[in-house]
Design a protein around this motif. Structure first.
Motif, PDB file in Angstrom:
ATOM      1  N   ILE A   1     -11.580  11.605 -37.093  1.00  0.00           N
ATOM      2  CA  ILE A   1     -10.735  10.420 -36.939  1.00  0.00           C
ATOM      3  C   ILE A   1      -9.264  10.816 -36.919  1.00  0.00           C
ATOM      4  CG2 ILE A   1      -9.967   8.300 -38.087  1.00  0.00           C
ATOM      5  CD1 ILE A   1     -12.861   7.978 -39.095  1.00  0.00           C
ATOM      6  N   ARG A   2      -8.909  11.747 -37.808  1.00  0.00           N
ATOM      7  CA  ARG A   2      -7.517  12.185 -37.861  1.00  0.00           C
ATOM      8  C   ARG A   2      -7.125  12.907 -36.575  1.00  0.00           C
ATOM      9  NH1 ARG A   2      -6.129  15.029 -43.216  1.00  0.00           N
ATOM     10  NH2 ARG A   2      -7.653  16.547 -42.468  1.00  0.00           N
ATOM     11  N   ALA A   3      -8.072  13.650 -36.006  1.00  0.00           N
ATOM     12  CA  ALA A   3      -7.765  14.426 -34.801  1.00  0.00           C
ATOM     13  C   ALA A   3      -7.560  13.542 -33.570  1.00  0.00           C
ATOM     14  CB  ALA A   3      -8.882  15.431 -34.540  1.00  0.00           C
ATOM     15  N   ILE A   4      -8.375  12.480 -33.426  1.00  0.00           N
ATOM     16  CA  ILE A   4      -8.277  11.651 -32.216  1.00  0.00           C
ATOM     17  C   ILE A   4      -7.590  10.318 -32.479  1.00  0.00           C
ATOM     18  CG2 ILE A   4     -10.396  12.699 -31.375  1.00  0.00           C
ATOM     19  CD1 ILE A   4     -11.833  10.073 -31.851  1.00  0.00           C
ATOM     20  N   GLY A   5      -7.127  10.113 -33.704  1.00  0.00           N
ATOM     21  CA  GLY A   5      -6.462   8.865 -34.044  1.00  0.00           C
ATOM     22  C   GLY A   5      -5.294   8.510 -33.150  1.00  0.00           C
ATOM     23  N   PRO A   6      -4.446   9.485 -32.761  1.00  0.00           N
ATOM     24  CA  PRO A   6      -3.320   9.141 -31.881  1.00  0.00           C
ATOM     25  C   PRO A   6      -3.741   8.651 -30.500  1.00  0.00           C
ATOM     26  CG  PRO A   6      -2.928  11.234 -33.006  1.00  0.00           C
ATOM     27  CD  PRO A   6      -4.357  10.869 -33.268  1.00  0.00           C
ATOM     28  N   THR A   7      -4.976   8.941 -30.103  1.00  0.00           N
ATOM     29  CA  THR A   7      -5.439   8.566 -28.762  1.00  0.00           C
ATOM     30  C   THR A   7      -6.110   7.205 -28.738  1.00  0.00           C
ATOM     31  OG1 THR A   7      -5.779  10.905 -28.237  1.00  0.00           O
ATOM     32  CG2 THR A   7      -6.864   9.291 -26.811  1.00  0.00           C
ATOM     33  N   PHE A   8      -6.858   6.890 -29.792  1.00  0.00           N
ATOM     34  CA  PHE A   8      -7.634   5.649 -29.814  1.00  0.00           C
ATOM     35  C   PHE A   8      -7.175   4.742 -30.957  1.00  0.00           C
ATOM     36  CE2 PHE A   8     -10.485   8.803 -27.893  1.00  0.00           C
ATOM     37  CZ  PHE A   8     -10.840   8.149 -26.721  1.00  0.00           C
ATOM     38  N   SER A   9      -7.030   3.464 -30.655  1.00  0.00           N
ATOM     39  CA  SER A   9      -6.680   2.481 -31.675  1.00  0.00           C
ATOM     40  C   SER A   9      -7.903   2.187 -32.545  1.00  0.00           C
ATOM     41  CB  SER A   9      -6.170   1.198 -31.006  1.00  0.00           C
ATOM     42  OG  SER A   9      -7.123   0.715 -30.084  1.00  0.00           O
TER      43      SER A   9
ATOM     44  N   SER B   1      -9.215   1.271 -21.271  1.00  0.00           N
ATOM     45  CA  SER B   1      -7.867   1.721 -20.939  1.00  0.00           C
ATOM     46  C   SER B   1      -7.538   3.046 -21.626  1.00  0.00           C
ATOM     47  CB  SER B   1      -6.853   0.649 -21.354  1.00  0.00           C
ATOM     48  OG  SER B   1      -5.528   1.098 -21.156  1.00  0.00           O
ATOM     49  N   GLU B   2      -7.894   3.154 -22.882  1.00  0.00           N
ATOM     50  CA  GLU B   2      -7.574   4.377 -23.626  1.00  0.00           C
ATOM     51  C   GLU B   2      -8.439   5.556 -23.173  1.00  0.00           C
ATOM     52  OE1 GLU B   2      -6.034   2.095 -27.685  1.00  0.00           O
ATOM     53  OE2 GLU B   2      -7.980   3.108 -27.660  1.00  0.00           O
ATOM     54  N   LEU B   3      -9.677   5.289 -22.781  1.00  0.00           N
ATOM     55  CA  LEU B   3     -10.521   6.363 -22.261  1.00  0.00           C
ATOM     56  C   LEU B   3      -9.960   6.932 -20.959  1.00  0.00           C
ATOM     57  CD1 LEU B   3     -14.173   5.097 -22.900  1.00  0.00           C
ATOM     58  CD2 LEU B   3     -13.140   7.193 -23.798  1.00  0.00           C
ATOM     59  N   GLN B   4      -9.387   6.080 -20.145  1.00  0.00           N
ATOM     60  CA  GLN B   4      -8.846   6.530 -18.860  1.00  0.00           C
ATOM     61  C   GLN B   4      -7.683   7.498 -19.034  1.00  0.00           C
ATOM     62  OE1 GLN B   4      -7.954   2.803 -16.954  1.00  0.00           O
ATOM     63  NE2 GLN B   4     -10.019   2.583 -16.083  1.00  0.00           N
ATOM     64  N   SER B   5      -6.918   7.305 -20.097  1.00  0.00           N
ATOM     65  CA  SER B   5      -5.754   8.167 -20.329  1.00  0.00           C
ATOM     66  C   SER B   5      -6.003   9.235 -21.390  1.00  0.00           C
ATOM     67  CB  SER B   5      -4.550   7.313 -20.740  1.00  0.00           C
ATOM     68  OG  SER B   5      -4.833   6.580 -21.923  1.00  0.00           O
ATOM     69  N   ALA B   6      -7.190   9.246 -21.978  1.00  0.00           N
ATOM     70  CA  ALA B   6      -7.474  10.175 -23.075  1.00  0.00           C
ATOM     71  C   ALA B   6      -7.687  11.590 -22.562  1.00  0.00           C
ATOM     72  CB  ALA B   6      -8.719   9.712 -23.838  1.00  0.00           C
ATOM     73  N   PRO B   7      -7.152  12.588 -23.263  1.00  0.00           N
ATOM     74  CA  PRO B   7      -7.454  13.977 -22.898  1.00  0.00           C
ATOM     75  C   PRO B   7      -8.912  14.288 -23.226  1.00  0.00           C
ATOM     76  CG  PRO B   7      -6.175  13.892 -24.926  1.00  0.00           C
ATOM     77  CD  PRO B   7      -6.220  12.493 -24.390  1.00  0.00           C
ATOM     78  N   LEU B   8      -9.450  15.315 -22.567  1.00  0.00           N
ATOM     79  CA  LEU B   8     -10.858  15.663 -22.749  1.00  0.00           C
ATOM     80  C   LEU B   8     -11.226  15.936 -24.204  1.00  0.00           C
ATOM     81  CD1 LEU B   8     -13.620  16.239 -21.526  1.00  0.00           C
ATOM     82  CD2 LEU B   8     -12.866  18.596 -21.082  1.00  0.00           C
ATOM     83  N   PRO B   9     -10.418  16.686 -24.974  1.00  0.00           N
ATOM     84  CA  PRO B   9     -10.802  16.927 -26.377  1.00  0.00           C
ATOM     85  C   PRO B   9     -10.957  15.639 -27.178  1.00  0.00           C
ATOM     86  CG  PRO B   9      -9.103  18.477 -25.710  1.00  0.00           C
ATOM     87  CD  PRO B   9      -9.215  17.472 -24.600  1.00  0.00           C
ATOM     88  N   ALA B  10     -10.108  14.639 -26.915  1.00  0.00           N
ATOM     89  CA  ALA B  10     -10.206  13.374 -27.637  1.00  0.00           C
ATOM     90  C   ALA B  10     -11.489  12.638 -27.263  1.00  0.00           C
ATOM     91  CB  ALA B  10      -8.996  12.499 -27.351  1.00  0.00           C
ATOM     92  N   THR B  11     -11.848  12.663 -25.985  1.00  0.00           N
ATOM     93  CA  THR B  11     -13.089  12.029 -25.543  1.00  0.00           C
ATOM     94  C   THR B  11     -14.306  12.718 -26.153  1.00  0.00           C
ATOM     95  OG1 THR B  11     -12.051  11.406 -23.445  1.00  0.00           O
ATOM     96  CG2 THR B  11     -14.453  11.361 -23.535  1.00  0.00           C
TER      97      THR B  11
ATOM     98  N   ILE C   1     -13.857  21.494 -44.362  1.00  0.00           N
ATOM     99  CA  ILE C   1     -13.956  21.378 -42.903  1.00  0.00           C
ATOM    100  C   ILE C   1     -12.571  21.413 -42.265  1.00  0.00           C
ATOM    101  CG2 ILE C   1     -14.686  19.870 -41.014  1.00  0.00           C
ATOM    102  CD1 ILE C   1     -16.932  18.883 -42.851  1.00  0.00           C
ATOM    103  N   SER C   2     -11.590  20.760 -42.889  1.00  0.00           N
ATOM    104  CA  SER C   2     -10.221  20.794 -42.375  1.00  0.00           C
ATOM    105  C   SER C   2      -9.683  22.226 -42.394  1.00  0.00           C
ATOM    106  CB  SER C   2      -9.319  19.888 -43.223  1.00  0.00           C
ATOM    107  OG  SER C   2      -9.717  18.545 -43.131  1.00  0.00           O
ATOM    108  N   TRP C   3     -10.040  22.963 -43.428  1.00  0.00           N
ATOM    109  CA  TRP C   3      -9.614  24.357 -43.542  1.00  0.00           C
ATOM    110  C   TRP C   3     -10.170  25.178 -42.377  1.00  0.00           C
ATOM    111  CZ3 TRP C   3     -10.892  27.765 -48.436  1.00  0.00           C
ATOM    112  CH2 TRP C   3     -10.148  28.942 -48.376  1.00  0.00           C
ATOM    113  N   LEU C   4     -11.465  24.948 -42.066  1.00  0.00           N
ATOM    114  CA  LEU C   4     -12.114  25.735 -41.012  1.00  0.00           C
ATOM    115  C   LEU C   4     -11.721  25.279 -39.615  1.00  0.00           C
ATOM    116  CD1 LEU C   4     -15.710  25.947 -42.553  1.00  0.00           C
ATOM    117  CD2 LEU C   4     -13.988  27.760 -42.479  1.00  0.00           C
ATOM    118  N   VAL C   5     -11.622  23.958 -39.416  1.00  0.00           N
ATOM    119  CA  VAL C   5     -11.416  23.421 -38.070  1.00  0.00           C
ATOM    120  C   VAL C   5      -9.941  23.269 -37.723  1.00  0.00           C
ATOM    121  CG1 VAL C   5     -11.861  21.452 -36.555  1.00  0.00           C
ATOM    122  CG2 VAL C   5     -13.635  22.250 -38.124  1.00  0.00           C
ATOM    123  N   LEU C   6      -9.161  22.730 -38.655  1.00  0.00           N
ATOM    124  CA  LEU C   6      -7.754  22.449 -38.384  1.00  0.00           C
ATOM    125  C   LEU C   6      -6.809  23.461 -39.016  1.00  0.00           C
ATOM    126  CD1 LEU C   6      -7.767  18.563 -38.914  1.00  0.00           C
ATOM    127  CD2 LEU C   6      -8.069  19.857 -36.789  1.00  0.00           C
TER     128      LEU C   6
END
Length: 324
Positions: A44-52, A232-242, A286-291
């Motif tokens: 959620i934290r990773a894709i939060g800026p892309t999706f409301s 609308s947000e899917l159309q402008s979302a980058p692939l990682p966010a999708t 998980i945040s340590w390993l992924v982010l």
């Protein structure tokens, strides 16, 4: 009575199985749930800026409905057993509150508060579940469950203390933003707690997969007003966010909510809820390993305290042990 017995044995976890077998299955389901729900906070934290918040919830539920439906619907068509009449009321209730309201509130809160504070506030839920289960499900108030829950909550507070100092991710509106985020987290915690109590009796009649799918579909219908926003947000979302949205729909939603329901069919609601105190600690790892977010010393200490607290909830009081 014989018919009821056969129905229960077919729809929940096999009552004829040995207690150790049931315990092992329940623990395995809990472990899957904890890890996947912890990963959801990171996702959620990773894709939060892309999706409301609303569109993120609808997207998760839509993906989960397709994935879980592919597994559950063939069984459902074969058995031809759907909820009838009043059996729909609790399903509608936890579908609206948990799959719909809880997710929207949590997504919105994580736009305003840092993850540590959000985790601490959401973890009011296990305490509420323990109280509600003691009153409404007649599970009582075991001494070690209360002690362990309080210890585990202290661990969550330590995690929040470590991650909340200077790491806020909100919009910077000051105390007004903080208050709004706190209220949203508390709302999510209450909705989750009430939903668990409502869902528990449903699992005596329907398997975990079906009970979860019904709730997901109800939640998705409630979120349909966000359809335009999601498109609308899917159309402008980058692939990682999708891809992140797809992950949230398949793993923390379709799989984790099903394993949670399965564990809930085997374990008392209060004891099961206490295991979710492990989620913030798992989130840190998980945040340590992924982010590559290095955990603070407070986070590490808090994680250990959470483990101790959850371990204490598994103890039995002397009276109950003798009775067993």
């Amino acid at each position: 009575m014989a018919t009821t017995s056969r129905t229960n044995s077919a729809t929940s976890a096999t009552p004829s199985a040995s207690p150790s077998r049931i315990n092992a299955l329940g623990i395995a389901a809990v472990a899957v749930t904890v890890v996947l729900w912890a990963s959801a906070f990171v996702g959620i934290r990773a894709i939060g800026p892309t999706f409301s918040p609303g569109s993120l919830t609808l997207g998760r539920l839509a993906v989960a409905a397709v994935v879980l439906g592919a597994v559950v619907l063939p069984q459902l068509l074969k058995s031809r057993k759907l909820p009838q009449g009043r059996e729909w009321w609790p399903i509608l209730a936890y579908g609206v509150m948990w799959f719909g309201g809880y997710n929207v509130a949590l997504n919105a809160a994580e736009h305003l508060l840092d993850a540590g504070t959000s985790a601490m506030l959401i973890n009011v839920s296990p305490i509420l579940i323990a109280v509600l289960a003691g009153v409404f499900l007649k599970e009582g108030f075991p001494r070690w469950l209360i002690i362990g829950s309080l210890v585990a909550f202290c661990g969550v507070a330590l995690i929040a203390f470590g991650s909340g100092s200077g790491s806020g991710s909100g919009s910077g509106d000051g105390s007004t933003t903080d208050v709004a985020g706190v209220l949203l987290c508390l709302l999510a915690a209450v909705l989750a707690a009430v939903s668990v109590i409502i869902q528990k009796p449903v699992l005596r009649k329907f398997p975990a997969g079906q009970a979860t799918l019904f709730g997901i579909l109800v939640g998705a219908v409630c979120c349909l007003p966000f359809t335009g926003q999601l498109v609308s947000e899917l159309q402008s979302a980058p692939l990682p966010a999708t891809l992140g949205l797809l992950y949230l729909g398949v793993f923390p939603t379709a799989i984790a909510f099903t394993t949670w329901a399965y564990a809930l069919s085997l374990i008392d609601a209060g004891k099961l809820a206490a295991t979710t105190y492990l989620v913030p600690g798992a989130t840190i790892l998980i945040s340590w390993l992924v982010l590559s977010e290095i955990p603070t010393i407070w986070g590490l200490v808090g994680g250990v305290v959470c483990l101790v607290g959850v371990g204490l909830t598994r103890r039995r009081s002397r009276g109950r042990r003798n009775a067993a």
